[in-house]
Design a protein around this motif. Structure first.
Motif, PDB file in Angstrom:
ATOM      1  N   ASP A 188       0.835  -1.202   0.000  1.00 14.25           N
ATOM      2  CA  ASP A 188       0.000   0.000   0.000  1.00 14.25           C
ATOM      3  C   ASP A 188       0.872   1.255   0.000  1.00 14.25           C
ATOM      4  O   ASP A 188       0.777   2.107  -0.881  1.00 14.25           O
ATOM      5  CB  ASP A 188      -0.909  -0.060   1.225  1.00 14.25           C
ATOM      6  CG  ASP A 188      -1.828   1.145   1.386  1.00 14.25           C
ATOM      7  OD1 ASP A 188      -1.365   2.278   1.223  1.00 14.25           O
ATOM      8  OD2 ASP A 188      -2.998   0.946   1.725  1.00 14.25           O
ATOM      9  N   ASN A 189       1.743   1.379   0.994  1.00 15.96           N
ATOM     10  CA  ASN A 189       2.543   2.600   1.131  1.00 15.96           C
ATOM     11  C   ASN A 189       3.497   2.788  -0.044  1.00 15.96           C
ATOM     12  O   ASN A 189       3.681   3.900  -0.535  1.00 15.96           O
ATOM     13  CB  ASN A 189       3.334   2.582   2.435  1.00 15.96           C
ATOM     14  CG  ASN A 189       2.436   2.660   3.658  1.00 15.96           C
ATOM     15  OD1 ASN A 189       1.256   2.348   3.583  1.00 15.96           O
ATOM     16  ND2 ASN A 189       2.991   3.063   4.779  1.00 15.96           N
ATOM     17  N   ARG A 190       4.094   1.693  -0.490  1.00  9.73           N
ATOM     18  CA  ARG A 190       5.101   1.805  -1.552  1.00  9.73           C
ATOM     19  C   ARG A 190       4.453   1.822  -2.947  1.00  9.73           C
ATOM     20  O   ARG A 190       4.526   2.814  -3.657  1.00  9.73           O
ATOM     21  CB  ARG A 190       6.100   0.656  -1.435  1.00  9.73           C
ATOM     22  CG  ARG A 190       7.144   0.654  -2.530  1.00  9.73           C
ATOM     23  CD  ARG A 190       8.296  -0.286  -2.250  1.00  9.73           C
ATOM     24  NE  ARG A 190       7.891  -1.597  -1.790  1.00  9.73           N
ATOM     25  CZ  ARG A 190       8.738  -2.613  -1.626  1.00  9.73           C
ATOM     26  NH1 ARG A 190      10.032  -2.435  -1.873  1.00  9.73           N
ATOM     27  NH2 ARG A 190       8.326  -3.781  -1.201  1.00  9.73           N
ATOM     28  N   TYR A 191       3.807   0.737  -3.325  1.00 11.59           N
ATOM     29  CA  TYR A 191       3.267   0.657  -4.685  1.00 11.59           C
ATOM     30  C   TYR A 191       1.961   1.446  -4.827  1.00 11.59           C
ATOM     31  O   TYR A 191       1.713   2.054  -5.874  1.00 11.59           O
ATOM     32  CB  TYR A 191       3.040  -0.804  -5.077  1.00 11.59           C
ATOM     33  CG  TYR A 191       4.319  -1.599  -5.090  1.00 11.59           C
ATOM     34  CD1 TYR A 191       5.266  -1.398  -6.091  1.00 11.59           C
ATOM     35  CD2 TYR A 191       4.599  -2.522  -4.094  1.00 11.59           C
ATOM     36  CE1 TYR A 191       6.463  -2.106  -6.094  1.00 11.59           C
ATOM     37  CE2 TYR A 191       5.780  -3.245  -4.096  1.00 11.59           C
ATOM     38  CZ  TYR A 191       6.714  -3.037  -5.092  1.00 11.59           C
ATOM     39  OH  TYR A 191       7.886  -3.733  -5.096  1.00 11.59           O
ATOM     40  N   GLY A 192       1.140   1.439  -3.804  1.00 14.56           N
ATOM     41  CA  GLY A 192      -0.112   2.182  -3.869  1.00 14.56           C
ATOM     42  C   GLY A 192       0.118   3.678  -3.914  1.00 14.56           C
ATOM     43  O   GLY A 192      -0.368   4.371  -4.814  1.00 14.56           O
ATOM     44  N   THR A 193       0.871   4.201  -2.954  1.00 15.35           N
ATOM     45  CA  THR A 193       1.150   5.640  -2.932  1.00 15.35           C
ATOM     46  C   THR A 193       1.953   6.054  -4.155  1.00 15.35           C
ATOM     47  O   THR A 193       1.677   7.083  -4.779  1.00 15.35           O
ATOM     48  CB  THR A 193       1.903   6.031  -1.648  1.00 15.35           C
ATOM     49  OG1 THR A 193       1.154   5.612  -0.507  1.00 15.35           O
ATOM     50  CG2 THR A 193       2.130   7.536  -1.581  1.00 15.35           C
ATOM     51  N   ASP A 199      -0.682   9.330 -10.525  1.00 11.95           N
ATOM     52  CA  ASP A 199      -1.995   9.413 -11.186  1.00 11.95           C
ATOM     53  C   ASP A 199      -2.626  10.781 -10.927  1.00 11.95           C
ATOM     54  O   ASP A 199      -3.123  11.442 -11.837  1.00 11.95           O
ATOM     55  CB  ASP A 199      -2.941   8.330 -10.639  1.00 11.95           C
ATOM     56  CG  ASP A 199      -2.610   6.934 -11.139  1.00 11.95           C
ATOM     57  OD1 ASP A 199      -1.826   6.817 -12.097  1.00 11.95           O
ATOM     58  OD2 ASP A 199      -3.141   5.974 -10.558  1.00 11.95           O
ATOM     59  N   GLY A 200      -2.617  11.189  -9.642  1.00  8.06           N
ATOM     60  CA  GLY A 200      -3.231  12.461  -9.270  1.00  8.06           C
ATOM     61  C   GLY A 200      -2.526  13.651  -9.876  1.00  8.06           C
ATOM     62  O   GLY A 200      -3.161  14.580 -10.403  1.00  8.06           O
ATOM     63  N   ILE A 201      -1.182  13.654  -9.833  1.00  8.95           N
ATOM     64  CA  ILE A 201      -0.413  14.772 -10.390  1.00  8.95           C
ATOM     65  C   ILE A 201      -0.590  14.855 -11.905  1.00  8.95           C
ATOM     66  O   ILE A 201      -0.830  15.931 -12.468  1.00  8.95           O
ATOM     67  CB  ILE A 201       1.082  14.636 -10.025  1.00  8.95           C
ATOM     68  CG1 ILE A 201       1.288  14.821  -8.516  1.00  8.95           C
ATOM     69  CG2 ILE A 201       1.918  15.657 -10.803  1.00  8.95           C
ATOM     70  CD1 ILE A 201       2.698  14.530  -8.046  1.00  8.95           C
ATOM     71  N   ASN A 202      -0.511  13.717 -12.568  1.00  9.36           N
ATOM     72  CA  ASN A 202      -0.569  13.723 -14.029  1.00  9.36           C
ATOM     73  C   ASN A 202      -1.938  14.142 -14.558  1.00  9.36           C
ATOM     74  O   ASN A 202      -2.037  14.940 -15.494  1.00  9.36           O
ATOM     75  CB  ASN A 202      -0.192  12.340 -14.580  1.00  9.36           C
ATOM     76  CG  ASN A 202       1.278  12.026 -14.392  1.00  9.36           C
ATOM     77  OD1 ASN A 202       2.100  12.920 -14.219  1.00  9.36           O
ATOM     78  ND2 ASN A 202       1.619  10.745 -14.404  1.00  9.36           N
ATOM     79  N   ARG A 203      -3.005  13.604 -13.940  1.00 11.37           N
ATOM     80  CA  ARG A 203      -4.333  13.961 -14.449  1.00 11.37           C
ATOM     81  C   ARG A 203      -4.678  15.419 -14.133  1.00 11.37           C
ATOM     82  O   ARG A 203      -5.457  16.047 -14.839  1.00 11.37           O
ATOM     83  CB  ARG A 203      -5.406  13.028 -13.868  1.00 11.37           C
ATOM     84  CG  ARG A 203      -5.765  13.266 -12.422  1.00 11.37           C
ATOM     85  CD  ARG A 203      -7.118  12.665 -12.071  1.00 11.37           C
ATOM     86  NE  ARG A 203      -7.105  11.212 -12.121  1.00 11.37           N
ATOM     87  CZ  ARG A 203      -8.112  10.452 -11.702  1.00 11.37           C
ATOM     88  NH1 ARG A 203      -9.203  11.021 -11.217  1.00 11.37           N
ATOM     89  NH2 ARG A 203      -8.062   9.147 -11.758  1.00 11.37           N
ATOM     90  N   THR A 204      -4.092  15.947 -13.036  1.00 12.95           N
ATOM     91  CA  THR A 204      -4.393  17.319 -12.632  1.00 12.95           C
ATOM     92  C   THR A 204      -3.630  18.342 -13.469  1.00 12.95           C
ATOM     93  O   THR A 204      -4.183  19.355 -13.900  1.00 12.95           O
ATOM     94  CB  THR A 204      -4.077  17.516 -11.133  1.00 12.95           C
ATOM     95  OG1 THR A 204      -4.859  16.594 -10.375  1.00 12.95           O
ATOM     96  CG2 THR A 204      -4.395  18.927 -10.682  1.00 12.95           C
ATOM     97  N   GLY A 350      -7.177   7.594  -5.591  1.00 16.20           N
ATOM     98  CA  GLY A 350      -6.484   6.851  -4.547  1.00 16.20           C
ATOM     99  C   GLY A 350      -5.771   5.628  -5.095  1.00 16.20           C
ATOM    100  O   GLY A 350      -5.591   5.459  -6.299  1.00 16.20           O
ATOM    101  N   HIS A 351      -5.381   4.766  -4.184  1.00 13.94           N
ATOM    102  CA  HIS A 351      -4.591   3.597  -4.554  1.00 13.94           C
ATOM    103  C   HIS A 351      -5.379   2.637  -5.454  1.00 13.94           C
ATOM    104  O   HIS A 351      -6.613   2.569  -5.365  1.00 13.94           O
ATOM    105  CB  HIS A 351      -4.173   2.824  -3.304  1.00 13.94           C
ATOM    106  CG  HIS A 351      -3.222   3.574  -2.414  1.00 13.94           C
ATOM    107  ND1 HIS A 351      -2.824   4.866  -2.652  1.00 13.94           N
ATOM    108  CD2 HIS A 351      -2.582   3.195  -1.284  1.00 13.94           C
ATOM    109  CE1 HIS A 351      -1.987   5.248  -1.697  1.00 13.94           C
ATOM    110  NE2 HIS A 351      -1.821   4.251  -0.864  1.00 13.94           N
ATOM    111  N   PRO A 352      -4.681   1.867  -6.277  1.00 12.41           N
ATOM    112  CA  PRO A 352      -5.351   0.863  -7.103  1.00 12.41           C
ATOM    113  C   PRO A 352      -6.129  -0.141  -6.248  1.00 12.41           C
ATOM    114  O   PRO A 352      -5.745  -0.450  -5.117  1.00 12.41           O
ATOM    115  CB  PRO A 352      -4.195   0.171  -7.836  1.00 12.41           C
ATOM    116  CG  PRO A 352      -3.078   1.178  -7.832  1.00 12.41           C
ATOM    117  CD  PRO A 352      -3.224   1.923  -6.536  1.00 12.41           C
ATOM    118  N   ALA A 353      -7.204  -0.668  -6.835  1.00  8.20           N
ATOM    119  CA  ALA A 353      -8.071  -1.592  -6.096  1.00  8.20           C
ATOM    120  C   ALA A 353      -7.319  -2.822  -5.611  1.00  8.20           C
ATOM    121  O   ALA A 353      -7.524  -3.295  -4.486  1.00  8.20           O
ATOM    122  CB  ALA A 353      -9.244  -2.002  -6.980  1.00  8.20           C
TER     123      ALA A 353
END
Length: 421
Positions: A188-193, A199-204, A350-353
């Protein structure tokens, strides 16, 4: 549903169909949690109990709430961040019989009121994210402590708050530190974050990362993930740290390491992931490039000091959804994403499902554990038992069709012996 509908405070019930589609999508990609749901439906570990949940209220969290509900619980849920709540998901949960107190981007006092409403359901168990439920219970609403058997905490920030409470002798019930479990921080912390931040930075921003300099502030497991993904996007990565051991690790992982005052001069993108306040502040804004982009992936919006940025600015405007432009007195422009809140959730999904599948499986199993053992654990912060951690990993491997070896009896005897070598 009528009881949940009568109690709930959501923005728009007509959005429920879209919310159901989102929840159905993540459920199809969360095989570990599906396995636990089957167990809970049979065993009913929470029958007759009330569970209060404070998490980023989007589809994956919604499915966790439904799994806890499947275990017999009466569930009430609120958001753990004003900008990460998805109104369509909230409406869908209400239709599924879960009480929801959440809206996207409420006013600060309304956000607090919704949190308190969730606690006023008088829960037996809680799932917390960032320690907000626990903090309110131990400060403003001690009258609601009486029924709480214990709970589970999702984040580094929340565990820091819990341990401070425990150190002061104030913690009134046991809490399981889910964030510190292997199947949480390694994945979660490594691959999810790592993935969800970009994802958030690029789409924004809709800007390229390749060739630019990314400053990652903090090299814990989240920072490692952000740095790894930035490198994969072709960026030059600089890490800032206060921990000498982590700084050496970042250096040996191939990243430049320097103090923030120096990194501030070269960064194009900045991502804070520390759990602490004022990591980027006035002295850093003064030397930043024109066009620097700031973002935060820590739980609270305190890592990028907004008051000091505003004090140095002559104007501020929204130039794109989730992008605020600050014009400094010398004409330089600095951009802040998602108001300095968690960029991966406030400006993304958020993180991938598949990643949250493991984390939320740990949450569900930890909640059952604390309910089974709260009398003997006492009021302290405890780790997720290793057998639960390993069970989640085994469920994950099974879902992937992957098998692993087991020790032979001779190998086990060899490892257990001090003389047989």
């Amino acid at each position: 549903m009528s009881k949940a509908l009568n109690r709930s405070i959501v923005r728009d019930m007509s959005l429920a169909p879209e919310g159901h589609l989102k929840i159905d999508w993540v459920r199809a990609h969360m095989p570990v949690l599906n396995r636990i749901r089957e167990r809970f439906e049979q065993e009913q570990p929470f029958k007759g109990l009330k569970v209060a949940i404070s998490l980023h209220l989007e589809a994956k969290t919604a499915y966790l709430a439904k799994v806890v509900q499947a275990g017999g619980a009466e569930v009430a849920i609120c958001g753990s961040n004003p900008l990460s709540t998805q109104d369509d998901v909230c409406a869908a949960l209400v239709e599924d019989g879960i009480t929801v107190y959440a809206k996207y981007n409420p006013e600060p006092q309304e956000y607090k009121d919704l949190l308190i409403k969730t606690l006023e359901t008088e829960p037996d168990l809680i799932i917390d994210d960032g320690g907000d439920l626990v903090t309110v219970l131990h400060s403003e609403r001690k009258d609601l402590l009486k029924n709480v058997r214990g709970g589970a905490e999702e984040t580094t920030t929340g565990i820091l708050r819990l341990k401070a409470l425990e150190k002061d002798g104030q913690l009134q019930f046991p809490m399981v530190a889910v964030n510190d479990a292997f199947c949480k921080y390694l994945f979660d912390n490594r691959y999810g974050t790592g993935q969800s931040v970009w994802d958030g930075i690029n789409r924004t921003t809709n800007l390229v990362a390749a060739g630019k300099t990314v400053v990652v502030v903090g090299y814990g497991w989240c920072g490692k993930g952000v740095a790894m993904r930035a490198k994969g996007l072709g960026a030059n990565v600089v890490v800032t740290e206060i921990d000498a051991i982590k700084a050496v690790e970042a250096y040996m992982d191939g990243f430049a390491v320097m103090p923030m005052k120096e990194a501030a001069k070269v960064g194009d993108y900045f991502v804070t992931v520390t759990g602490n306040r004022d990591c980027i502040r006035g002295e850093h804004y003064e030397v930043m490039k024109d066009g620097a982009i700031l973002s935060n992936a820590g739980h609270f919006d305190v890592e990028v000091n907004k008051p000091e940025l505003e004090a140095l600015s002559v104007s501020k405007r929204t130039v794109r959804r989730n992008i605020e432009e600050y014009t400094l007195k010398d004409g330089r422009k600095i951009y802040l994403l998602a108001e300095g809140r968690l960029v991966n959730l406030a400006a993304g999904d958020g993180h991938p499902a598949e990643i949250m599948d493991m984390t939320f499986a740990l949450q569900a199993m930890s909640l059952k554990y604390v309910n089974d053992h709260y009398k003997e654990i006492s009021s302290r912060v405890v780790n997720v038992p290793y057998e639960l951690d390993e069970q989640v990993a085994r469920y994950k491997l099974e879902s992937l069709g992957i098998g692993i070896d087991s020790l032979t009896e001779q190998q086990r005897a060899y490892l257990d012996s001090w003389a047989e070598h």
